[in-house]
Each structure stands twice: as C-alpha cells, then as structure tokens.
Design a protein around this motif. Structure first.
Motif, PDB file in Angstrom:
ATOM      1  N   GLU A   1      59.924  16.891  46.539  1.00 27.70           N
ATOM      2  CA  GLU A   1      59.806  18.217  47.151  1.00 27.70           C
ATOM      3  C   GLU A   1      58.348  18.540  47.468  1.00 27.70           C
ATOM      4  OE1 GLU A   1      62.127  20.144  48.321  1.00 27.70           O
ATOM      5  OE2 GLU A   1      63.702  18.793  47.636  1.00 27.70           O
ATOM      6  N   ALA A   2      57.437  18.156  46.603  1.00 27.77           N
ATOM      7  CA  ALA A   2      56.015  18.398  46.856  1.00 27.77           C
ATOM      8  C   ALA A   2      55.547  17.611  48.084  1.00 27.77           C
ATOM      9  CB  ALA A   2      55.190  18.024  45.635  1.00 27.77           C
ATOM     10  N   ALA A   3      55.989  16.368  48.202  1.00 26.29           N
ATOM     11  CA  ALA A   3      55.621  15.557  49.376  1.00 26.29           C
ATOM     12  C   ALA A   3      56.187  16.177  50.646  1.00 26.29           C
ATOM     13  CB  ALA A   3      56.123  14.121  49.205  1.00 26.29           C
ATOM     14  N   ASN A   4      57.439  16.627  50.597  1.00 22.62           N
ATOM     15  CA  ASN A   4      58.040  17.254  51.773  1.00 22.62           C
ATOM     16  C   ASN A   4      57.292  18.524  52.167  1.00 22.62           C
ATOM     17  OD1 ASN A   4      59.989  15.303  52.022  1.00 22.62           O
ATOM     18  ND2 ASN A   4      61.539  16.437  50.903  1.00 22.62           N
ATOM     19  N   THR A   5      56.865  19.300  51.192  1.00 25.24           N
ATOM     20  CA  THR A   5      56.108  20.513  51.481  1.00 25.24           C
ATOM     21  C   THR A   5      54.780  20.161  52.138  1.00 25.24           C
ATOM     22  OG1 THR A   5      57.147  21.665  49.641  1.00 25.24           O
ATOM     23  CG2 THR A   5      55.057  22.567  50.439  1.00 25.24           C
ATOM     24  N   SER A   6      54.129  19.112  51.658  1.00 20.70           N
ATOM     25  CA  SER A   6      52.859  18.684  52.261  1.00 20.70           C
ATOM     26  C   SER A   6      53.057  18.252  53.702  1.00 20.70           C
ATOM     27  CB  SER A   6      52.246  17.537  51.465  1.00 20.70           C
ATOM     28  OG  SER A   6      51.898  17.963  50.181  1.00 20.70           O
ATOM     29  N   ILE A   7      54.122  17.508  53.955  1.00 21.30           N
ATOM     30  CA  ILE A   7      54.398  17.052  55.325  1.00 21.30           C
ATOM     31  C   ILE A   7      54.667  18.248  56.233  1.00 21.30           C
ATOM     32  CG2 ILE A   7      56.081  15.806  56.740  1.00 21.30           C
ATOM     33  CD1 ILE A   7      56.271  13.792  54.360  1.00 21.30           C
ATOM     34  N   LYS A   8      55.433  19.212  55.750  1.00 23.77           N
ATOM     35  CA  LYS A   8      55.710  20.407  56.555  1.00 23.77           C
ATOM     36  C   LYS A   8      54.428  21.182  56.842  1.00 23.77           C
ATOM     37  CE  LYS A   8      60.442  20.960  55.019  1.00 23.77           C
ATOM     38  NZ  LYS A   8      61.370  21.762  54.195  1.00 23.77           N
ATOM     39  N   GLN A   9      53.513  21.222  55.873  1.00 19.63           N
ATOM     40  CA  GLN A   9      52.243  21.907  56.083  1.00 19.63           C
ATOM     41  C   GLN A   9      51.426  21.188  57.155  1.00 19.63           C
ATOM     42  OE1 GLN A   9      51.320  24.792  55.141  1.00 19.63           O
ATOM     43  NE2 GLN A   9      49.242  24.699  55.927  1.00 19.63           N
ATOM     44  N   ILE A  10      51.435  19.880  57.143  1.00 23.91           N
ATOM     45  CA  ILE A  10      50.721  19.109  58.167  1.00 23.91           C
ATOM     46  C   ILE A  10      51.317  19.415  59.532  1.00 23.91           C
ATOM     47  CG2 ILE A  10      50.306  16.776  59.049  1.00 23.91           C
ATOM     48  CD1 ILE A  10      50.238  15.920  56.031  1.00 23.91           C
ATOM     49  N   GLU A  11      52.645  19.490  59.591  1.00 24.55           N
ATOM     50  CA  GLU A  11      53.313  19.795  60.851  1.00 24.55           C
ATOM     51  C   GLU A  11      52.926  21.196  61.338  1.00 24.55           C
ATOM     52  OE1 GLU A  11      57.869  20.093  62.603  1.00 24.55           O
ATOM     53  OE2 GLU A  11      57.524  19.404  60.573  1.00 24.55           O
TER      54      GLU A  11
ATOM     55  N   GLY B   1      48.237  20.899  68.434  1.00 22.32           N
ATOM     56  CA  GLY B   1      47.787  20.035  69.507  1.00 22.32           C
ATOM     57  C   GLY B   1      48.256  18.593  69.410  1.00 22.32           C
ATOM     58  N   TYR B   2      49.004  18.239  68.371  1.00 25.11           N
ATOM     59  CA  TYR B   2      49.529  16.880  68.325  1.00 25.11           C
ATOM     60  C   TYR B   2      50.685  16.780  69.312  1.00 25.11           C
ATOM     61  CZ  TYR B   2      46.886  15.587  64.191  1.00 25.11           C
ATOM     62  OH  TYR B   2      45.878  15.296  63.322  1.00 25.11           O
ATOM     63  N   ARG B   3      50.369  16.305  70.507  1.00 24.68           N
ATOM     64  CA  ARG B   3      51.421  16.153  71.519  1.00 24.68           C
ATOM     65  C   ARG B   3      52.006  14.752  71.470  1.00 24.68           C
ATOM     66  NH1 ARG B   3      47.303  18.728  74.665  1.00 24.68           N
ATOM     67  NH2 ARG B   3      47.682  20.961  74.646  1.00 24.68           N
ATOM     68  N   ASN B   4      51.268  13.860  70.884  1.00 22.30           N
ATOM     69  CA  ASN B   4      51.706  12.471  70.811  1.00 22.30           C
ATOM     70  C   ASN B   4      52.347  12.248  69.437  1.00 22.30           C
ATOM     71  OD1 ASN B   4      51.874   9.710  70.443  1.00 22.30           O
ATOM     72  ND2 ASN B   4      49.977   9.281  71.547  1.00 22.30           N
ATOM     73  N   PRO B   5      53.662  11.925  69.391  1.00 28.97           N
ATOM     74  CA  PRO B   5      54.327  11.720  68.099  1.00 28.97           C
ATOM     75  C   PRO B   5      53.685  10.620  67.251  1.00 28.97           C
ATOM     76  CG  PRO B   5      55.933  11.848  69.873  1.00 28.97           C
ATOM     77  CD  PRO B   5      54.576  11.817  70.510  1.00 28.97           C
ATOM     78  N   ALA B   6      53.094   9.624  67.883  1.00 31.65           N
ATOM     79  CA  ALA B   6      52.449   8.551  67.125  1.00 31.65           C
ATOM     80  C   ALA B   6      51.243   9.093  66.357  1.00 31.65           C
ATOM     81  CB  ALA B   6      52.016   7.420  68.058  1.00 31.65           C
TER      82      ALA B   6
END
Length: 141
Positions: A105-115, A120-125
C-alpha cells in the motif's frame, strides 16, 4: 491474564499515572455523554485485537469488542464493527502470520503521488522510468 488483556495493560503502562489521571479528569469534565470515553475504549480494544498473535486471542478480543460496540450504541462504532466483520479473514491472517500488505500500500501511494506530480509527462515511457527512479531515491535516502 490473556495476551490481549496483557497487551492492553502494557499500553496503559505507557501513560504515566499523572497522564492517566489527567485523561480521566478531562473525560469526566468534557464528555458528559461518555461518547468520547467509549470511543477511546473501543479504539484501545481494536488495538488489542490487531495485536493478537493467535486465532483464539483474536476471536476473544473480537467478542469483547462486539459487546463494547453494542454498549456504546454509536453510529461510528457500528461502522467500525461492519468494517471489522468485512475484513475478518484478513485480520485472522494478521493474527496468525503477523503479515500485512502495508508495504504494498505504501508503494502504491508513492506511485500515485508521482502520477499526481508528474506534470508534463506526455510520454508514457518517461512516466514508467520516473516510478523506479523515485522509488530508488526513497530507498537510498
């Protein structure tokens, strides 16, 4: 004294006699309906339930909690009881193994925060590259 009762006693020992007296005095003075005191007691029982280390102790703690929820007769405690009942299988796993999914859950929260802050991240890569880089930075920090 069983494990949950011993655990509750150990938690109470973290409050100094002065702090415990101050808590009781505050509840007596500022909680005429005893709802806050009841909620605090139920919270402590929930802590005892979640620190149970055997199914027998967990079931015993659950039954005590259920009686307290009925006695408190508050919508909040009934919602808590509904949640405990819905998650009972997972709570039993916690009691037996001591394992939770907190790290996931902590990792998922971190990923959501990055998102959320990706601006400006238009490139999925580029976005996929950013996630492990941020994770590595947190790990080394």
């Amino acid at each position: 004294m069983g494990q949950p009762a011993a655990a509750a006693a150990a938690r109470r020992q973290h409050l100094s006699p002065r702090a415990l007296a101050r808590l009781k005095a505050t509840l007596r003075a500022d909680d005429p309906t005893d709802e806050i005191g009841a909620a605090w007691g139920i919270k402590e029982q929930l802590r005892g339930l979640l620190t149970s280390r055997s199914l027998a102790d967990a079931h015993e703690a659950k039954m005590r909690l259920g009686v307290s929820v009925l006695a408190a007769d508050m919508p909040e405690t009934y919602r808590l009881w509904t949640t405990i009942t819905a998650w009972w299988e997972e709570i039993e796993v916690l009691a037996v193994t001591g394992v939770t999914n907190a790290r996931t859950e902590a990792a998922n929260t971190s990923i959501k925060q990055i998102e959320r802050t990706g601006r400006g991240y238009r490139n999925p890569a580029n976005y996929r590259t950013r996630v492990p880089l941020a994770s590595a930075a947190q790990t080394t920090a």
